[in-house]
Design a protein around this motif. Structure first.
Motif, PDB file in Angstrom:
ATOM      1  N   CYS B 341       1.297  -0.919  -0.135  1.00 54.68           N
ATOM      2  CA  CYS B 341       0.268   0.027   0.174  1.00 54.68           C
ATOM      3  C   CYS B 341       0.690   0.829  -0.122  1.00 54.68           C
ATOM      4  O   CYS B 341       1.999   1.595   0.845  1.00 54.68           O
ATOM      5  N   VAL B 342       0.469   2.438  -1.456  1.00 58.37           N
ATOM      6  CA  VAL B 342       1.786   3.369  -1.179  1.00 58.37           C
ATOM      7  C   VAL B 342       0.571   4.470  -1.064  1.00 58.37           C
ATOM      8  O   VAL B 342      -0.588   4.377  -1.117  1.00 58.37           O
ATOM      9  N   PRO B 343       1.311   5.652  -1.074  1.00 55.68           N
ATOM     10  CA  PRO B 343       0.837   6.688  -0.565  1.00 55.68           C
ATOM     11  C   PRO B 343      -0.123   7.720  -2.484  1.00 55.68           C
ATOM     12  O   PRO B 343       0.540   6.442  -3.265  1.00 55.68           O
ATOM     13  N   ARG B 344      -1.296   7.427  -2.439  1.00 60.67           N
ATOM     14  CA  ARG B 344      -2.089   7.272  -3.903  1.00 60.67           C
ATOM     15  C   ARG B 344      -1.023   7.962  -4.392  1.00 60.67           C
ATOM     16  O   ARG B 344      -1.147   7.816  -6.540  1.00 60.67           O
ATOM     17  N   ALA B 345      -0.685   9.575  -4.077  1.00 62.47           N
ATOM     18  CA  ALA B 345       0.503   9.705  -5.903  1.00 62.47           C
ATOM     19  C   ALA B 345       1.754   8.987  -6.383  1.00 62.47           C
ATOM     20  O   ALA B 345       2.619   9.275  -6.949  1.00 62.47           O
ATOM     21  N   ASN B 375      -4.020   0.898  -2.377  1.00 59.97           N
ATOM     22  CA  ASN B 375      -3.382  -0.753  -1.768  1.00 59.97           C
ATOM     23  C   ASN B 375      -3.952  -1.359  -2.797  1.00 59.97           C
ATOM     24  O   ASN B 375      -4.586  -1.980  -3.353  1.00 59.97           O
ATOM     25  N   GLY B 408       7.223   5.592   0.033  1.00 61.59           N
ATOM     26  CA  GLY B 408       6.928   5.422   1.078  1.00 61.59           C
ATOM     27  C   GLY B 408       5.670   4.880   1.300  1.00 61.59           C
ATOM     28  O   GLY B 408       4.748   4.918   2.097  1.00 61.59           O
ATOM     29  N   GLY B 409       5.652   3.419   1.329  1.00 62.08           N
ATOM     30  CA  GLY B 409       4.268   3.011   1.338  1.00 62.08           C
ATOM     31  C   GLY B 409       4.728   1.580   2.874  1.00 62.08           C
ATOM     32  O   GLY B 409       5.900   2.111   2.880  1.00 62.08           O
ATOM     33  N   THR B 410       4.016   0.400   2.857  1.00 55.41           N
ATOM     34  CA  THR B 410       3.979   0.331   4.041  1.00 55.41           C
ATOM     35  C   THR B 410       3.972  -1.418   3.309  1.00 55.41           C
ATOM     36  O   THR B 410       3.432  -1.750   2.042  1.00 55.41           O
ATOM     37  N   ILE B 411       4.487  -2.688   3.605  1.00 54.41           N
ATOM     38  CA  ILE B 411       4.862  -4.313   3.109  1.00 54.41           C
ATOM     39  C   ILE B 411       3.103  -4.903   2.980  1.00 54.41           C
ATOM     40  O   ILE B 411       2.629  -5.437   2.157  1.00 54.41           O
ATOM     41  N   SER B 412       2.019  -4.144   3.865  1.00 57.54           N
ATOM     42  CA  SER B 412       0.678  -5.339   4.096  1.00 57.54           C
ATOM     43  C   SER B 412      -0.080  -4.356   4.494  1.00 57.54           C
ATOM     44  O   SER B 412      -0.457  -3.409   5.110  1.00 57.54           O
ATOM     45  N   GLY B 413      -0.783  -3.701   2.858  1.00 62.68           N
ATOM     46  CA  GLY B 413      -2.521  -2.733   3.317  1.00 62.68           C
ATOM     47  C   GLY B 413      -3.660  -3.376   3.930  1.00 62.68           C
ATOM     48  O   GLY B 413      -3.842  -2.557   4.975  1.00 62.68           O
ATOM     49  N   GLU B 428      10.419  -2.886   8.271  1.00 59.59           N
ATOM     50  CA  GLU B 428       9.591  -2.021   8.235  1.00 59.59           C
ATOM     51  C   GLU B 428       9.626  -1.290   9.634  1.00 59.59           C
ATOM     52  O   GLU B 428       9.220   0.573   9.100  1.00 59.59           O
ATOM     53  N   LEU B 429       9.446  -1.757   9.967  1.00 56.44           N
ATOM     54  CA  LEU B 429       9.281  -1.335  11.785  1.00 56.44           C
ATOM     55  C   LEU B 429      10.767   0.024  12.293  1.00 56.44           C
ATOM     56  O   LEU B 429      10.061   0.396  13.041  1.00 56.44           O
TER      57      LEU B 429
END
Lengths: 463, 463
Positions: B341-345, B375, B408-413, B428-429
């Motif tokens: 899941c990444v920022p939409r931009a 996501n 700038g996203g996360t590995i799991s949405g 990530e953490l």
């Protein structure tokens, strides 16, 4: 104890540490009456995360308690000085670090005032919904630390629902980032929510990323006056049980509240109504009038006398009674404000129970609140110079909490625990949950320096 | 190891403990490919909180790991057997305990299937929004344990946003209730959110109270086809950055996804489009057509070819492509499904980055997902009998996570961590957050019996 002051002076810029007794004393308490407040060692005005980190590192090293503070607008004693503590003010950290209109988020420092954030995002057509009564002066850091509510929650939710991520300084000075800027994310445990509402007992929030929404239309307003509180509550219950879209505001004022407001400022409301409901819809000119008509019809079906405002400006006038209550109470003398939240079906029982407590103790108790959420603020009025009234008000306060729990509710819908409800929290949580709470507190604050004695006691745990 | 089986047989009713090796083996894994799975000691089918409590008490006493399971529809190995464990199935606890239409909440046991809850509340004009792709067979307990998402999240939020309270059995068998049935509440730390999404590593959820919403209108649908993924992503970004109300669904399928679906079932979509967007609005006949027109206009401005469905039924047909993807992938062979899941931009950069990874490794990667939330589920297709393809698919999987983090996203949405992303979670953490995670795990599971090895490792902590 001067050890830590010398160490702080070495690590922080000049002027950051204030020891003038008058200034320190003036920062010793929040808006909660009758809450014990100790004498602080100093007031520390932090200007950056690095400074907060230095303060906590040294406080840990020296075993000195730290009480984080925002605008000190809280109602529970959560920001009150603990004996020999450092008061850690975050008010200087008041920068809006960024507004991302694509992601519809904002990143702010904790000292940003709620109204300032709201105004800044409104310039982009966006909306930060959480609106505690103190929104014009309370800070986002304090709002997050207490998980503040407000009038809009009935439709949009509370502060926690808008916090996407945090930067937090831990008790030992380490800095952790929680959450994420993305709309969704499930990587790891929800540490963000653990810190939100923890009232400075688990860490000090130094940055907040909040989600925003498209700004709604200007709300339209209707009011209705009822011959009994129960009729008003039934109207609330039926309105909220409807499968039609929810109102954007649904506030209930009882007769005692309207009377207090009337003594401050006559708004021309009928003086024989036992309860007044205020309802708003922000669904726009195409839909809001229908929402208000539905509300007025429902109110009429329960004997209510409803009035639909012609436009947004007239609606603001109708809201004046609700908005004036806080200041009218201040003028009326001393008061103890409650914050119980019950299932909506129990709202009428709560109102009648509060009226019975009022009669039993011979004290006026106003009862106004966010009826759509079942979250009422019964407020006990008393003469602080009359020890008997003081004692009776304290008993009435306890009985209201007991009533809220007996009705399947909680002792706090939005104000938090602080000092004033600490003993009652332990009743609400029960032994196993309390044990988990103490374990978490101990894990995050092994030396017990973070706002000690607030929210929970640590009896039965080590130290 | 028979010690615990004898003890369980004493405490549980006949038939609750299954040791038949075939049955036990058949329950040994969820839907994640390539995840290690140990041999379980037994499958325990609990029928009550008391039975779950007995299982955990004995497991703690005997030091036997426990892996809680619902429908085993997870995609991360979170429900996979750990060597010598008890598989604790909650599927028998499938009662809807109550639907409160006044408070608009439901109280359910963990084994209730999402679709069954949705159908039950729909009978009251209410709506339980979280709709993971597995909603027809996954359970509310599993949805809560993984904080499941779905197609509706773009407007309504994820599972956690609807969980008001839990009953949880702790590692030692004690039972704790978290949260409350009321709309608001701030009494104590947010333990509810701590358990939601913790994938069975902190406790076993035995009851869930969920909030409901008034059912929305039947959604209207539009689709648009684009000559490039970037054009589709820009349309998404602009639509979501708008201050107009959000769509109730905004899904993106890339060309590879449409091709996979076409091979399963030809839906007559153009075969030269690089991306397809599906958008819905559930704001009713008065507003939804305007929403869809706005979407179509925006799509056209970016070169998209838009088609607005005439009615809800035609809309369902347009959705078929999206709904058929899961089964079309199953038919296509082996695949590894991602969940960044990444920022939409950053959505267009994510799509182009995934395409580059696909080209670099010579593997088809479909990229479909909840574009409105940023996501996406890039899914690597490969031949499981070709060791080289298997190795390349694993590298592509890692590179996609790396890309998500770099953007700038996360590995799991929404899928969670389980086994497949455990090492990446630690990346990530970061060190401080990881330390907190381990501390919380250790506090709640001091003997390390709760789904050990899932989500995080405990290296560096005692045991």
């Amino acid at each position: 104890m001067t050890g830590i002051l010398d160490a702080l002076a070495e690590r922080l810029p000049p002027g950051a540490v204030v020891t003038d007794p008058d200034v320190v004393a003036a920062h010793g308490s929040d808006h909660a009456p009758f809450c014990a407040s100790g004498t602080a060692l100093a007031l520390v005005r932090a200007a950056s995360t690095a400074e907060v980190s230095a303060v906590l590192e040294l406080a840990s090293e020296h075993g000195v308690p730290v009480v984080p503070q925002g605008a000190r607008s809280g109602l529970t004693g959560g920001a009150n000085a603990v004996e020999g503590c450092l008061l850690l003010s975050l008010e200087r950290m008041d920068a809006i670090l960024g507004i991302d209109t694509t992601e519809q988020i904002a990143r702010v420092q904790p000292g940003v005032v709620n109204a300032d954030l709201s105004a800044a995002v409104a310039g982009h057509g966006l909306y930060y919904p959480p609106d505690p009564a103190s929104w014009e002066w309370s800070t986002i850091g304090g709002n997050a630390a207490t998980n503040a509510g407000g009038l809009c929650c009935v439709k949009y939710g509370v502060t926690a629902d808008f916090v996407r991520g945090l930067e937090v300084v831990l008790a030992d000075g380490r800095v952790v980032r929680t959450g994420r800027p993305t709309a969704k994310g499930v990587a790891g445990y929800d540490l963000t929510r653990l810190f939100v509402g923890s009232e400075g007992t688990l860490g000090v929030i130094t940055e907040i990323t909040v989600g925003l929404r498209p700004a709604p239309e200007a709300p339209l307003t209707a009011v209705a006056f009822f011959a009994s509180a129960r009729a008003a509550c039934t109207t609330v219950t039926e309105l909220m049980a409807s499968t039609a879209p929810r109102p954007s505001m649904l506030e209930l004022m009882d007769r005692a509240s309207v009377d207090v407001v009337r003594r401050y400022r006559d708004l021309g409301f009928p003086d024989d109504a036992e309860a007044m409901l205020i309802m708003q819809s922000d669904r726009g000119a195409g839909l809001a009038p229908g929402d208000l008509d539905r509300f007025a019809g429902l109110a009429a079906a329960h004997g209510g006398d409803a009035l639909v405002a012609a436009d947004a400006a007239e609606g603001e006038l109708l809201l004046e009674a609700r908005r004036s209550l806080a200041i009218a109470l201040e003028r009326a003398g001393s008061f103890l404000s409650e914050d119980v939240c019950v299932p909506r079906a129990a709202l009428a029982d709560l109102m009648e129970g509060v009226a019975a407590i009022s009669a039993r103790h011979g004290l006026a108790i106003t009862c106004t609140g966010h009826a759509g959420d079942g979250n009422m603020h019964p407020t006990v009025l008393f003469d602080a110079d009359d020890p008997d009234q003081v004692a009776r008000s304290a008993r009435a306060f306890d009985e209201i909490m007991e009533l809220g729990l007996a009705l399947g509710g909680t002792i706090s819908g939005e104000h938090g625990i602080g000092l004033v409800k600490r003993d009652w929290l332990e009743t609400e949580l029960g032994a196993v949950s309390l044990d988990l709470h103490r374990g978490i507190k101990d894990l995050l604050d092994p030396k017990g320096i973070l706002n000690p004695g607030k929210v929970i006691t640590m009896e039965g745990r080590r130290r």
